[in-house]
Structures are given as C-alpha cells and as structure tokens.
Design a protein around this motif. Structure first.
Motif, PDB file in Angstrom:
ATOM      1  N   PRO A  28       0.813  -1.225   0.000  1.00 13.74           N
ATOM      2  CA  PRO A  28       0.000   0.000   0.000  1.00 13.74           C
ATOM      3  C   PRO A  28       0.841   1.269   0.000  1.00 13.74           C
ATOM      4  CG  PRO A  28      -0.944  -1.602   1.504  1.00 13.74           C
ATOM      5  CD  PRO A  28       0.361  -2.161   1.056  1.00 13.74           C
ATOM      6  N   VAL A  29       1.917   1.267   0.784  1.00 14.93           N
ATOM      7  CA  VAL A  29       2.807   2.434   0.786  1.00 14.93           C
ATOM      8  C   VAL A  29       3.456   2.600  -0.582  1.00 14.93           C
ATOM      9  CG1 VAL A  29       4.933   3.385   1.748  1.00 14.93           C
ATOM     10  CG2 VAL A  29       3.236   2.352   3.263  1.00 14.93           C
ATOM     11  N   LEU A  30       3.867   1.472  -1.179  1.00 14.17           N
ATOM     12  CA  LEU A  30       4.462   1.523  -2.513  1.00 14.17           C
ATOM     13  C   LEU A  30       3.475   2.103  -3.522  1.00 14.17           C
ATOM     14  CD1 LEU A  30       6.690   0.791  -4.557  1.00 14.17           C
ATOM     15  CD2 LEU A  30       5.675  -1.494  -4.710  1.00 14.17           C
ATOM     16  N   GLY A  31       2.190   1.695  -3.426  1.00 14.44           N
ATOM     17  CA  GLY A  31       1.188   2.218  -4.338  1.00 14.44           C
ATOM     18  C   GLY A  31       1.024   3.728  -4.203  1.00 14.44           C
ATOM     19  N   ILE A  32       1.019   4.217  -2.967  1.00 14.48           N
ATOM     20  CA  ILE A  32       0.865   5.667  -2.734  1.00 14.48           C
ATOM     21  C   ILE A  32       2.063   6.429  -3.288  1.00 14.48           C
ATOM     22  CG2 ILE A  32       0.740   7.431  -0.949  1.00 14.48           C
ATOM     23  CD1 ILE A  32      -0.816   5.415   0.760  1.00 14.48           C
ATOM     24  N   VAL A  33       3.267   5.914  -3.000  1.00 16.93           N
ATOM     25  CA  VAL A  33       4.484   6.586  -3.471  1.00 16.93           C
ATOM     26  C   VAL A  33       4.540   6.572  -4.998  1.00 16.93           C
ATOM     27  CG1 VAL A  33       7.011   6.458  -3.508  1.00 16.93           C
ATOM     28  CG2 VAL A  33       5.763   6.090  -1.359  1.00 16.93           C
ATOM     29  N   ALA A  34       4.196   5.439  -5.594  1.00 17.44           N
ATOM     30  CA  ALA A  34       4.224   5.330  -7.051  1.00 17.44           C
ATOM     31  C   ALA A  34       3.224   6.280  -7.693  1.00 17.44           C
ATOM     32  CB  ALA A  34       3.936   3.887  -7.472  1.00 17.44           C
ATOM     33  N   ARG A  75      -0.127  -5.451  -5.816  1.00 20.96           N
ATOM     34  CA  ARG A  75       0.713  -6.178  -6.778  1.00 20.96           C
ATOM     35  C   ARG A  75       0.986  -7.618  -6.339  1.00 20.96           C
ATOM     36  NH1 ARG A  75       6.124  -6.878  -6.039  1.00 20.96           N
ATOM     37  NH2 ARG A  75       6.906  -6.280  -3.985  1.00 20.96           N
ATOM     38  N   ARG A  76       0.987  -7.909  -5.036  1.00 19.06           N
ATOM     39  CA  ARG A  76       1.228  -9.279  -4.555  1.00 19.06           C
ATOM     40  C   ARG A  76      -0.055  -9.989  -4.154  1.00 19.06           C
ATOM     41  NH1 ARG A  76       6.125  -8.808  -0.297  1.00 19.06           N
ATOM     42  NH2 ARG A  76       4.903  -6.986   0.335  1.00 19.06           N
ATOM     43  N   SER A  77      -0.981  -9.254  -3.554  1.00 17.06           N
ATOM     44  CA  SER A  77      -2.226  -9.887  -3.110  1.00 17.06           C
ATOM     45  C   SER A  77      -3.167 -10.161  -4.278  1.00 17.06           C
ATOM     46  CB  SER A  77      -2.917  -9.004  -2.068  1.00 17.06           C
ATOM     47  OG  SER A  77      -3.209  -7.722  -2.604  1.00 17.06           O
ATOM     48  N   ARG A  78      -3.221  -9.242  -5.263  1.00 19.40           N
ATOM     49  CA  ARG A  78      -4.071  -9.419  -6.448  1.00 19.40           C
ATOM     50  C   ARG A  78      -3.278  -8.987  -7.687  1.00 19.40           C
ATOM     51  NH1 ARG A  78      -7.330  -7.346  -2.442  1.00 19.40           N
ATOM     52  NH2 ARG A  78      -9.168  -8.604  -1.878  1.00 19.40           N
ATOM     53  N   PRO A  79      -2.287  -9.784  -8.064  1.00 16.82           N
ATOM     54  CA  PRO A  79      -1.390  -9.355  -9.154  1.00 16.82           C
ATOM     55  C   PRO A  79      -2.097  -9.166 -10.489  1.00 16.82           C
ATOM     56  CG  PRO A  79      -0.998 -11.667  -8.572  1.00 16.82           C
ATOM     57  CD  PRO A  79      -1.900 -11.099  -7.520  1.00 16.82           C
ATOM     58  N   VAL A  80      -3.099  -9.992 -10.796  1.00 17.64           N
ATOM     59  CA  VAL A  80      -3.803  -9.863 -12.075  1.00 17.64           C
ATOM     60  C   VAL A  80      -4.566  -8.541 -12.135  1.00 17.64           C
ATOM     61  CG1 VAL A  80      -5.598 -10.848 -13.552  1.00 17.64           C
ATOM     62  CG2 VAL A  80      -3.986 -12.371 -12.373  1.00 17.64           C
ATOM     63  N   ALA A  81      -5.315  -8.249 -11.072  1.00 15.94           N
ATOM     64  CA  ALA A  81      -6.072  -6.996 -11.036  1.00 15.94           C
ATOM     65  C   ALA A  81      -5.139  -5.791 -11.055  1.00 15.94           C
ATOM     66  CB  ALA A  81      -6.956  -6.966  -9.783  1.00 15.94           C
ATOM     67  N   MET A 107       4.913   0.003 -15.345  1.00 15.07           N
ATOM     68  CA  MET A 107       4.262  -1.124 -16.004  1.00 15.07           C
ATOM     69  C   MET A 107       5.194  -2.342 -16.031  1.00 15.07           C
ATOM     70  SD  MET A 107       2.523  -1.285 -19.768  1.00 15.07           S
ATOM     71  CE  MET A 107       1.758  -2.785 -20.376  1.00 15.07           C
ATOM     72  N   LEU A 108       6.489  -2.096 -16.200  1.00 20.95           N
ATOM     73  CA  LEU A 108       7.467  -3.196 -16.164  1.00 20.95           C
ATOM     74  C   LEU A 108       7.483  -3.850 -14.785  1.00 20.95           C
ATOM     75  CD1 LEU A 108      10.458  -1.520 -18.057  1.00 20.95           C
ATOM     76  CD2 LEU A 108       8.787  -3.138 -18.966  1.00 20.95           C
ATOM     77  N   PHE A 109       7.449  -3.027 -13.763  1.00 20.38           N
ATOM     78  CA  PHE A 109       7.442  -3.558 -12.393  1.00 20.38           C
ATOM     79  C   PHE A 109       6.152  -4.314 -12.110  1.00 20.38           C
ATOM     80  CE2 PHE A 109       6.854  -2.900  -7.723  1.00 20.38           C
ATOM     81  CZ  PHE A 109       7.911  -3.697  -7.314  1.00 20.38           C
TER      82      PHE A 109
END
Length: 385
Positions: A28-34, A75-81, A107-109
C-alpha cells in the motif's frame, strides 16, 4: 537425552521480525508513493519538449495516472487486477494523447510482480497483453512511440517477465523442497512411533499375561509385572506425546522427541530384563562422533529384534552383540528358540528394519538360527559434522 526445542522468538533477527510486521503495509505504501511520483512526472514535464503532438496534462490524464500507479498497492495480493489496472490506465493516458511518463517504467514492475506472484499462465498472458498494447499504440501512431521505442519496450517487457518468472520458479522449488523435508520428517516420526508402540505394547502384553497367571500363586511376582507395565506405559506415553507434538500445525511450537542411540542400548536391555527375558549384552569398540541417524538405526534394530523375541519366541534368553570399528557398526541379536506355536516372522517390524538400514546405506539379514532366530546388520560409521 533431552528434547531439543526450536529457537526462542526473542532470538530471531530484528530484521526478520520487522519485515514480518511491516510486510502487510509495504505494498500500500508503494502504491501511494508510485502514484505520487507518476503524477509529479506528468505535471512537471513539458510535453512539447518530448513530442509536439502531446497534449498538456488535464484531469483525465491525472486521474488515469494516479489510478494506474496506485494499482501497485495490490501487486502481490491481487497481481492480475493490479496489472490490469496498470495497463488500462496507461492506455487511457496514451490514447488521449498525453505523456505517459513514469507509467512506462511502473508497467514493467507491475508485469514483474504478476509473473513472480501470480500463476505462470497469468504471467504469459500479461506479457502478451503488454506487447500487444505497445504494438497497437505504435500502429495508431500515438505521440512519443517510435519504432525504436517499441522494440525497446518489448525487450524490457520480456526481461521483466523473465525475472519475475525465474523468481516464481525459485520460490516454488523452495516450497517443494520444504514440503519434501516436512513429509520426510513426518515419515521418520511415524517410524519412531511404530517402534515405540510396538515395543511397549509387546512388553505390556507379556507382563499382563504373567501377572494374570501368577496373581493367585505369587503375589510378589505379579506385583513386579504390574510395576513393569506401569513404567513401560509411562515411558511410552512420554515418547508418544513428544512425537505427536512434532506433528502439530507448523505455526505451533513443538518439542523434538528425544533421540535414542547406541548409548541407550544398555538401558533398553535393562528394560527387557525387567520384563523377564535374560539378555546378555556384548559390546566392543567406541565411536564418539557416530552420526545420529546411524546411532538411532542401531538402537531401533536392537529394540525391534528383542521385541520380536518377546512376541514370537519361547526362549528365556537372548544375546545382543554390538561391535564398533573405524568403518562399521556390526549388530547381532540371537535367541535359541524355539519359536512359539503359530508365530510368524513376517510383519511390518522386519520390513521397517530393512527400510531403516537401507536409508543409512547399510545391509541387514535375518532368519532361522537353529531352533531360534538371528538378526544381523552392518551399518557404516558416519562421523557427525
């Protein structure tokens, strides 16, 4: 020997403990920072300096950028979504003629995360979708995507998928190895449990028969039989409880059952003598660094052999010979017989003995010896490291 316990939680590395506690919050922190970084890249870049055809940032481009980058929070809990949100958001930004900016790297990550944490099929589909999207955008001649950019993007997508797939395969291999180790440990405990129960129940059955026969004529002998039954039952319950503790769920603390070995053969012989079988123990040689598995196997061979004497032979005496040299452990257990009427040497005990000996690289033989029975085994001396 004392049971061995696992390391106390307080001794674990502070880094491991911190990682376990922070793990649920990292993505979640990664998502916010990204999302913040991608939005900053969109708003701070002059699109005209990249490609004159690019539009200036607007609300649609900003929202699509934030949503796409924010999808990394799963990205880890629901990678497809997470990957689907990334691809759709990036397509919206590109098709609306805006600068994609940091989303191309994210997108690569996201594809790497899909390949590493999803199923292999999902990773392959994600790679195909990513390549198709870039190819489609190139065909539509969107701004800031020339032929060289397309080739570079495809190469980077393949590289991201390959790294993620390699990590997924490695993780799967480690899980398989761990599962195999757990299965082998449980099979080992099952063998130990069989030996303990078979040996103890044989002693108890014999002593119960003796006690029932003598209770009216020899009270002292009957009392001795009951004492042997009580002590044998207590020891069997202690060992069984310890072994079953090792079979509990993985997240529970278990105590490893005490390991028996050649040093415990003397105590085993004393127990057998108390049960009424006169056992002569002959020992020669020592091996202080004897491997634990070899030592345990030797103990179980003697235990199984003496148990079989009690169960199947009418003999009142038996001989145990243990000879340790620099390279081998030689074992022999004999009784003069005769065999009890109707008894049979076939059973799981001797099959288990064969399996034990083969597992440690030794050899065993058994069969009639005059009117009695003899078990012989040769085990390699494995020095404990």
């Amino acid at each position: 020997m004392r049971g061995q316990v696992g390391p106390a939680p307080g001794r674990q590395s502070w880094w491991i403990v911190a990682s376990q506690r922070l793990s649920p919050y990292l993505d979640p922190v990664l998502g916010i920072v990204a999302a913040a970084a991608a939005l900053a890249s969109l708003l701070s870049t002059d699109p005209a300096s990249i490609d004159p055809r690019l539009e200036s940032p607007d609300v649609l481009a900003a929202v699509a950028t934030v949503v796409a980058a924010g999808g990394l929070a799963w990205r880890r809990s629901r990678p497809v979504a997470s990957y689907a949100v990334m691809v759709i958001g990036g397509m919206v930004v590109s098709l609306s003629g805006h600068y994609i900016g940091l989303l191309s790297v994210l997108m690569l990550f996201s594809l790497y995360s899909l390949a590493a944490h999803g199923r292999r099929r999902d990773g392959l589909v994600g790679l195909a979708v990513g390549v198709a999207c870039f190819a489609g955008l190139a065909l539509l001649d969107v701004p800031d995507l020339g032929t060289s950019d397309l080739l570079l993007a495809v190469a980077l997508l393949v590289a991201a998928w390959a790294v993620g797939d390699a990590i997924r395969s490695r993780r799967r291999q480690q899980q398989d190895q761990l599962l195999a180790a757990v299965t082998e440990e449980r099979l080992r405990i099952a063998r130990e449990l069989h030996d303990v129960v078979a040996h103890s129940m044989s002693l108890i059955a014999v002593q119960a028969g003796v006690g029932a026969h003598l209770i009216r004529t020899d009270a002292d002998a009957a009392e001795h039989s009951l004492e042997v039954i009580a002590e044998t039952s207590r020891q069997a319950l202690e060992q069984t409880r310890s072994m079953l503790g090792m079979l509990r769920a993985e997240n529970e603390d278990g105590v490893r059952p005490p390991t028996r070995g050649l040093d415990d053969v003397s105590a085993l012989v004393e127990d057998i003598r108390a049960a009424g079988l006169d056992v002569t123990l002959e020992r020669s040689g020592t091996a202080p660094g004897l491997d634990t598995a070899i030592s345990l196997t030797a103990y179980r061979i003697v235990q199984e052999s003496l148990t079989n004497v009690i169960k199947h032979s009418a003999a009142r005496i038996a001989t145990v010979t243990v000879a340790v040299s620099g390279t081998t452990v030689e074992l022999e257990v004999t009784d003069p017989g005769p065999r009890r009427p109707g008894s049979s040497t076939a059973g799981h005990g001797l099959l288990g003995l064969d399996e034990r000996v083969r597992l440690v690289g030794g050899r065993a033989s058994y069969g009639a010896h005059g009117e009695g029975f003899r078990v012989q085994a040769t085990l390699p001396v494995g020095v404990r490291r």
